[in-house]
Enzyme design. Structure first.
Site, PDB file in Angstrom:
ATOM      1  N   LYS A  49      15.558  -5.431 -55.974  1.00  6.67           N
ATOM      2  CA  LYS A  49      14.577  -5.251 -57.035  1.00  6.67           C
ATOM      3  C   LYS A  49      15.033  -5.996 -58.299  1.00  6.67           C
ATOM      4  O   LYS A  49      15.131  -7.197 -58.272  1.00  6.67           O
ATOM      5  CB  LYS A  49      14.360  -3.751 -57.266  1.00  6.67           C
ATOM      6  CG  LYS A  49      14.241  -2.930 -55.962  1.00  6.67           C
ATOM      7  CD  LYS A  49      12.975  -3.209 -55.166  1.00  6.67           C
ATOM      8  CE  LYS A  49      12.977  -2.632 -53.756  1.00  6.67           C
ATOM      9  NZ  LYS A  49      13.270  -1.230 -53.626  1.00  6.67           N
ATOM     10  N   ARG A 108      33.927  -9.455 -43.353  1.00  2.00           N
ATOM     11  CA  ARG A 108      33.411  -8.079 -43.423  1.00  2.00           C
ATOM     12  C   ARG A 108      34.276  -7.224 -44.347  1.00  2.00           C
ATOM     13  O   ARG A 108      33.855  -6.208 -44.862  1.00  2.00           O
ATOM     14  CB  ARG A 108      33.290  -7.466 -42.021  1.00  2.00           C
ATOM     15  CG  ARG A 108      32.685  -6.068 -42.036  1.00  2.00           C
ATOM     16  CD  ARG A 108      31.968  -5.654 -40.735  1.00  2.00           C
ATOM     17  NE  ARG A 108      32.578  -6.154 -39.529  1.00  2.00           N
ATOM     18  CZ  ARG A 108      33.701  -5.698 -38.985  1.00  2.00           C
ATOM     19  NH1 ARG A 108      34.351  -4.688 -39.531  1.00  2.00           N
ATOM     20  NH2 ARG A 108      34.184  -6.245 -37.885  1.00  2.00           N
ATOM     21  N   TYR A 146      13.451   7.941 -52.670  1.00  2.00           N
ATOM     22  CA  TYR A 146      12.915   6.815 -51.915  1.00  2.00           C
ATOM     23  C   TYR A 146      12.636   7.242 -50.461  1.00  2.00           C
ATOM     24  O   TYR A 146      13.435   7.976 -49.863  1.00  2.00           O
ATOM     25  CB  TYR A 146      13.933   5.674 -51.970  1.00  2.00           C
ATOM     26  CG  TYR A 146      13.463   4.403 -51.352  1.00  2.00           C
ATOM     27  CD1 TYR A 146      12.450   3.651 -51.946  1.00  2.00           C
ATOM     28  CD2 TYR A 146      14.017   3.935 -50.170  1.00  2.00           C
ATOM     29  CE1 TYR A 146      12.010   2.477 -51.374  1.00  2.00           C
ATOM     30  CE2 TYR A 146      13.583   2.749 -49.598  1.00  2.00           C
ATOM     31  CZ  TYR A 146      12.577   2.029 -50.203  1.00  2.00           C
ATOM     32  OH  TYR A 146      12.150   0.867 -49.630  1.00  2.00           O
ATOM     33  N   ASP A 181      20.579   6.966 -57.814  1.00  2.00           N
ATOM     34  CA  ASP A 181      19.920   5.720 -57.427  1.00  2.00           C
ATOM     35  C   ASP A 181      19.304   5.154 -58.711  1.00  2.00           C
ATOM     36  O   ASP A 181      18.321   5.683 -59.225  1.00  2.00           O
ATOM     37  CB  ASP A 181      18.855   6.001 -56.355  1.00  2.00           C
ATOM     38  CG  ASP A 181      18.139   4.729 -55.894  1.00  2.00           C
ATOM     39  OD1 ASP A 181      18.115   3.750 -56.659  1.00  2.00           O
ATOM     40  OD2 ASP A 181      17.579   4.744 -54.784  1.00  2.00           O
TER      41      ASP A 181
HETATM   42  C1  LIG Z   1      13.729  -0.339 -52.518  1.00  2.00           C
HETATM   43  C2  LIG Z   1      14.470   0.896 -52.842  1.00  2.00           C
HETATM   44  C3  LIG Z   1      15.509   1.369 -52.022  1.00  2.00           C
HETATM   45  C4  LIG Z   1      15.882   0.711 -50.723  1.00  2.00           C
HETATM   46  O1  LIG Z   1      16.410  -0.560 -50.908  1.00  2.00           O
HETATM   47  P1  LIG Z   1      16.318  -1.757 -49.829  1.00  2.00           P
HETATM   48  O2  LIG Z   1      16.992  -2.862 -50.536  1.00  2.00           O
HETATM   49  O3  LIG Z   1      14.868  -2.003 -49.547  1.00  2.00           O
HETATM   50  O4  LIG Z   1      17.046  -1.288 -48.608  1.00  2.00           O
HETATM   51  C5  LIG Z   1      16.206   2.495 -52.435  1.00  2.00           C
HETATM   52  N1  LIG Z   1      15.876   3.138 -53.574  1.00  2.00           N
HETATM   53  C6  LIG Z   1      14.880   2.728 -54.370  1.00  2.00           C
HETATM   54  C7  LIG Z   1      14.564   3.493 -55.615  1.00  2.00           C
HETATM   55  C8  LIG Z   1      14.141   1.596 -54.043  1.00  2.00           C
HETATM   56  O5  LIG Z   1      13.141   1.199 -54.835  1.00  2.00           O
END
Ligand SMILES: *Cc1c(COP(=O)(O)O)cnc(C)c1O
Length: 401
Positions: A209, A59, A112, A184
């Site tokens: 992604k 961790r 998001y 983000d």
């Molecule tokens: C998918 C997504 C998230 C969240 O990510 P997870 O891996 O599903 O927890 C946050 N911000 C954006 C822009 C996303 O597309």
């Protein structure tokens, strides 16, 4: 790797790993272990006190995860990286790190859905408030700052409208008011945009992604400008909230990341072809893409992004029914949320990713019932066009008002 500065396309393959230290293993080994043995009791004492660097418990650090973190730091031009078990673990951890009860967070008007959900938890439990505003220029941002504002949290491009936030404008204001800035960067990936180059403090990714790119991992990454601050987050919020990544998922991300540049090039060239096609369609009203020359924000796009990437949104005639008929008439293109996979995905934000957003707010953001979002995959572009062509011809056969 340190003596020489390699291009990012090389960094994704080599940074942070020395095969000679691992029996010549070309692939990064998977250290699937929870704990590490110490040579002596005193060594254990020294590891815990920090006198000696080294592994203690997974961790707090893992050699496989470490390679991923080093690579991301180099890719985002940061000082340090922490890997998390999901994008949301990265989002929630950085917001907990930056705020205390009573503080205020200023956000771009599109964030998001689950980030919005987490802001709701912060508000309800700790009176940490937030505002979602259009950040069209410095004045708009400045006017929304309150005495208790501590940070600016943005996404650019904004999902799913592809509206951009001008990073330089945000930084100009943030510097004047001493605010921390979090971006983000999921939609762009480090290949298209590096917000730390503009002075941003933290960049985060849903690595689920583009970074992984193969639709088989949920993970998050947080890159910070300051190495020491990142280490302190590792040993506080990350260690004690515990939202770490598994070594195996880190291993898959290392594998996915190697092809990020070639994938992003293909996502982009496919998207460019689809845009040209979509713009010629009678049933398509408007197409939204950052690097479209007709986009009023094209100049901002060129200043902060290297290319447009794989996400397109567009509006279609016939409202919700038209949008749903189009989706149902596709066969190669899959109906699914998420993005950045090899497969081309289409989704209907008004009834899927943004269904929880109140209707007036949704319309104000430009998320109408006729808006569709396409995550363009890596397939042969003409096959995608052929799939859309047949879906449009189904629609043409059904008269819409
Ligand atoms: C998918 C997504 C998230 C969240 O990510 P997870 O891996 O599903 O927890 C946050 N911000 C954006 C822009 C996303 O597309």
């Amino acid at each position: 790797m340190k003596e020489q500065d390699y291009h990012k396309d090389t960094v994704v393959i080599h940074e942070g790993y020395e095969d000679k230290l691992h029996h010549g293993s070309l692939a990064v080994p998977l250290y699937q272990t929870s704990t590490y043995s110490f040579d002596t009791a005193v060594q254990g004492e020294n590891r815990f006190s920090g006198v000696e660097k080294g592994n203690i418990y997974s961790r707090l650090g893992n050699p496989t995860v470490h390679v991923l973190e080093e690579r991301m730091t180099a890719l985002e031009n940061g000082g340090g990286t922490l890997a998390f078990g999901s994008g949301m673990a990265a989002v929630s951890s950085i917001l907990v790190h930056l705020t205390k009860a009573g503080d205020h967070i200023l956000c771009s008007r599109g964030i998001y859905g689950c980030t919005f959900g987490f802001l709701g938890i912060l508000k309800e439990k700790y009176n940490i408030t937030h505002d979602l505003i259009r950040m069209g220029n410095e004045e708009e941002i400045e006017q929304a700052i309150k005495p208790e504002t501590v940070c600016i949290y943005i996404e650019t491009p904004i999902n799913p409208t592809m509206e951009l936030v001008d990073l330089q404008a945000v930084m100009n204001v943030a510097e004047r008011y001493g605010l921390r800035v979090v971006v983000d960067n999921t939609f762009s990936s480090p290949y298209l945009q590096n917000p730390i180059d503009f002075g941003v403090d933290f960049v985060l990714h849903s690595a689920t992604k583009y970074i992984n790119g193969h639709g088989d991992v949920i993970a998050g990454l947080l890159v910070g400008k300051d190495k020491e601050e990142m280490e302190s987050i590792r040993m506080s919020v990350q260690k004690d909230y515990g939202g770490i990544i598994s070594p195996f998922d880190a291993w898959l991300l290392i594998r996915g990341l190697k092809t990020l540049p070639v994938r992003m090039e293909r996502h982009t060239s496919n998207a460019e072809k689809l845009i040209i096609y979509l713009k010629t369609q009678n049933l398509v009203e408007e197409v939204f893409y950052p690097f479209d020359q007709d986009n009023p924000q094209y100049e901002i796009a060129k200043r902060q992004m290297r290319a447009g990437g794989g996400l397109i949104s567009f509006t279609i005639k016939g409202g919700k029914e038209g949008a749903q008929l189009f989706m149902d008439s596709l066969s190669l293109i899959k109906i699914a949320v998420s993005l950045g996979d090899a497969e081309t995905l289409i989704q209907h934000p008004a009834t899927m990713t943004h269904a929880v957003v109140p209707k007036e707010e949704r319309i104000r953001m430009g998320i109408t019932d006729s808006l569709l979002r396409l995550s363009v995959g890596l397939e042969y572009a003409d096959d995608l066009i052929r799939d859309m062509k047949s879906a449009f011809s189904v629609m043409e056969a059904v008269p819409t008002e």
